[in-house]
Design a protein around this motif. Structure first.
Motif, short mmCIF file in Angstrom:
data_model
loop_
_atom_site.label_atom_id
_atom_site.label_comp_id
_atom_site.label_asym_id
_atom_site.label_seq_id
_atom_site.Cartn_x
_atom_site.Cartn_y
_atom_site.Cartn_z
N ARG A 28 0.86 -31.39 -10.92
CA ARG A 28 1.71 -32.43 -10.36
C ARG A 28 2.74 -31.80 -9.44
N SER A 29 3.14 -32.57 -8.47
CA SER A 29 4.18 -32.18 -7.53
C SER A 29 5.10 -33.39 -7.38
N GLU A 142 3.49 -29.18 0.49
CA GLU A 142 3.44 -29.70 -0.88
C GLU A 142 2.02 -29.66 -1.44
N THR A 145 1.18 -26.05 -2.39
CA THR A 145 1.80 -25.69 -3.67
C THR A 145 1.04 -26.32 -4.83
N LEU A 146 0.67 -27.57 -4.66
CA LEU A 146 -0.09 -28.28 -5.69
C LEU A 146 -1.44 -27.62 -5.93
N ASP A 149 -1.26 -24.43 -7.96
CA ASP A 149 -1.25 -24.68 -9.41
C ASP A 149 -2.66 -25.00 -9.92
#
Length: 179
Positions: A28-29, A142, A145-146, A149
């Motif tokens: 999740r972001s 974003e 980054t997501l 993960d």
């Protein structure tokens, strides 16, 4: 899975989307959730009773869903609701950024169903233009980054599966006998 075998196809069907989104998010972001359904659950997600009830097919015949023919394929679904991204241009930009990022890392993803969902509204005050360069850069950062993960979790899942499948190395015992 080698680079040539990884294929990212579009996810179709409301049952597949709802079943995938019923799972806990993998990552999740601030604006996105990523849901994942592994290959072992893939068939149960895509062959709901709606596909088999009152069918004219023989009972021994498998469903003709193309995803069942290629279980090693990642299926990508995107949910970008109008209530969170009011402008169509913004929704298209978000989908393109998500699709490009997922396609770039498709070889590292586990096979199964992947659904990326916009969960928070895009701020219209911060991004005045519907398809501005600043929005594109913010979304790309974003989503990167997501996906970082997601890929970290894929690697740990793949590593755990390999460790479970392979027994610990045991050195053969050699007995030396004295002459």
């Amino acid at each position: 899975m080698d680079a040539g075998a990884a294929v990212l196809t579009a996810l179709c069907g409301a049952e597949s989307f709802s079943a995938a989104m019923a799972t806990r998010p993998w990552a999740r972001s601030p604006h996105f959730f990523v849901h994942y359904v592994p290959v072992e659950n893939h068939q149960t997600v895509l062959t709901s009773p709606a596909h088999t009830a009152l069918s004219t097919k023989l009972s021994t015949e498998l469903p003709t869903d193309s995803s069942l023919e290629s279980l090693g394929v990642q299926k990508l679904g995107m949910v970008v609701p109008k209530r969170h991204a009011r402008r169509a241009v913004t929704r298209v930009l978000l989908r393109r950024q998500i699709r490009a990022a997922m396609a770039q890392h498709r070889c590292e993803l586990l096979p199964g169903i992947w659904v990326v969902r916009l969960r928070a509204p895009v701020d219209r005050q911060a991004f005045v233009s519907a398809s501005s360069e600043s929005l594109r850069i913010a979304v790309k950062a974003e989503v990167a980054t997501l996906l970082g993960d997601v890929l970290r979790r894929c690697r740990s899942t793949r590593h755990a599966a390999q460790a479970h499948a392979q027994p610990a190395f045991q050195q053969p015992s050699t007995v030396l006998s004295a002459p």
